[in-house]
Design a protein around this motif. Structure first.
Motif, short mmCIF file in Angstrom:
data_model
loop_
_atom_site.label_atom_id
_atom_site.label_comp_id
_atom_site.label_asym_id
_atom_site.label_seq_id
_atom_site.Cartn_x
_atom_site.Cartn_y
_atom_site.Cartn_z
N UNK A 13 0.85 -1.20 0.00
CA UNK A 13 0.00 0.00 0.00
C UNK A 13 0.88 1.24 0.00
N UNK A 14 0.62 2.14 -0.95
CA UNK A 14 1.33 3.41 -1.01
C UNK A 14 0.34 4.53 -0.69
N UNK A 15 0.76 5.41 0.21
CA UNK A 15 -0.13 6.47 0.68
C UNK A 15 0.26 7.81 0.06
N UNK A 16 -0.75 8.52 -0.46
CA UNK A 16 -0.54 9.87 -0.99
C UNK A 16 -1.12 10.87 -0.02
N UNK A 17 -0.58 12.11 -0.06
CA UNK A 17 -1.03 13.15 0.87
C UNK A 17 -1.47 14.39 0.13
N UNK A 18 -2.62 14.92 0.54
CA UNK A 18 -3.08 16.22 0.05
C UNK A 18 -3.95 16.86 1.12
N UNK A 19 -3.60 18.07 1.56
CA UNK A 19 -4.42 18.75 2.56
C UNK A 19 -5.74 19.27 1.97
N UNK A 20 -5.87 19.20 0.64
CA UNK A 20 -7.06 19.76 -0.02
C UNK A 20 -8.24 18.80 -0.08
N UNK A 21 -8.01 17.53 0.14
CA UNK A 21 -9.10 16.57 0.05
C UNK A 21 -9.89 16.56 1.36
N UNK A 22 -11.22 16.52 1.25
CA UNK A 22 -12.09 16.54 2.44
C UNK A 22 -13.09 15.38 2.37
N UNK A 23 -13.87 15.27 3.43
CA UNK A 23 -14.87 14.20 3.49
C UNK A 23 -15.93 14.35 2.40
N UNK A 24 -16.09 15.58 1.86
CA UNK A 24 -17.09 15.83 0.82
C UNK A 24 -16.55 15.62 -0.59
N UNK A 25 -15.25 15.44 -0.73
CA UNK A 25 -14.64 15.30 -2.05
C UNK A 25 -15.11 14.01 -2.73
N UNK A 26 -15.57 14.15 -3.99
CA UNK A 26 -16.01 12.98 -4.76
C UNK A 26 -15.04 12.67 -5.90
N UNK A 50 -13.34 9.14 -5.61
CA UNK A 50 -13.29 8.66 -4.22
C UNK A 50 -14.38 7.61 -4.05
N UNK A 51 -14.00 6.39 -3.71
CA UNK A 51 -14.99 5.32 -3.59
C UNK A 51 -15.32 4.98 -2.14
N UNK A 52 -14.43 5.32 -1.21
CA UNK A 52 -14.72 5.09 0.21
C UNK A 52 -13.79 5.93 1.07
N UNK A 53 -14.17 6.09 2.32
CA UNK A 53 -13.33 6.84 3.26
C UNK A 53 -13.52 6.27 4.66
N UNK A 54 -12.49 6.36 5.46
CA UNK A 54 -12.56 5.88 6.85
C UNK A 54 -11.68 6.77 7.71
#
Length: 234
Positions: free
Chosen positions: A1-14, A64-68
């Motif tokens: 698993x490789x993790x990417x980072x962006x402070x711009x993505x939120x729970x509402x981002x589709x 975005x297909x899921x979030x946790x």
């Protein structure tokens, strides 16, 4: 698993579009294509699962297909550490502390500090890289450098410790730590805290502690303190 980072993505981002550098890395280096899965965090605890819809080398787009929300630790740790003479030593501390588990860092300028200017942009990049490498979704907060005097006069709501090398009555940090506590620990420069600074810390209810029987470098002391807190909370 490789993790990417962006402070711009939120729970509402589709629908999320990566910047040019990330897009190039995803498409050209990792050879990801349409339908492939990516994992993204915003550094605030959220882990997003995304599916590439447009594998463009300049603007890679993903749905975005899921979030946790990743569970947070049951304690918080704030290390106030004097900048080291050699920048690479402080950078090493930032990387390892982020991997072990830390919530915030404040560079403190002390009476014996040999370095009084830091490069926050580079420090931020190191913290981001360490967060991704360790698959954590919480980015440690890097505060602005501050003088010891100004730092010590803040209104603390945490357990407070100062690690120093003066031959005075000190407690063992490991014996003082309690699981589930919010903690602030002061780590001084290569020349240690001055007697005046130690007295000021004690006046502000910081408990003097030792990190062991040997004299440690600043960055080593910070990592020992960080690991002691993590180990106590296992």
């Amino acid at each position: 698993m490789q993790l990417f980072y962006s402070p711009d993505i939120t729970e509402e981002t589709a629908l999320f579009t990566f910047n040019r550098d990330e897009s190039k890395h995803i498409v050209k280096v990792l050879r990801k294509t349409m339908g492939d899965t990516l994992y993204i965090t915003n550094g605030n605890g959220w882990l997003f699962t995304a599916e590439i819809s447009v594998p463009n080398i300049n603007k890679c787009t993903a749905n975005i297909v899921s979030k946790v929300l990743q569970r947070k630790r049951n304690y918080s740790l704030h290390l106030a550490v004097a900048p080291t003479k050699m920048n690479d030593r402080y950078e090493w501390f930032l990387e390892k502390a982020s991997e072990i588990g830390i919530d915030s860092i404040t560079p403190i300028i002390c009476d014996h500090s040999e370095r009084k200017v830091i490069k926050p942009e580079r420090f931020e990049r190191i913290l981001q890289s360490a967060m991704k490498q360790s698959l954590s979704c919480y980015l440690p907060k890097l505060h602005e450098a501050i003088s010891f005097q100004d730092f010590i006069e803040q209104d603390f709501k945490t357990e407070r410790f100062i690690a120093h090398c003066e031959e005075t009555d000190k407690k063992s940090l490991k014996q003082q730590l309690k699981p589930g506590s919010n903690i602030t620990i002061l780590i001084g420069p290569e020349g240690d805290f001055s007697v005046k600074e130690i007295a000021k810390a004690l006046k502000n209810n910081f408990i003097p502690v030792t990190l062991g029987e040997t004299r440690l470098r600043t960055e080593t002391a910070a990592i020992v303190a960080c690991h002691s807190v993590a180990f106590t909370n296992e």
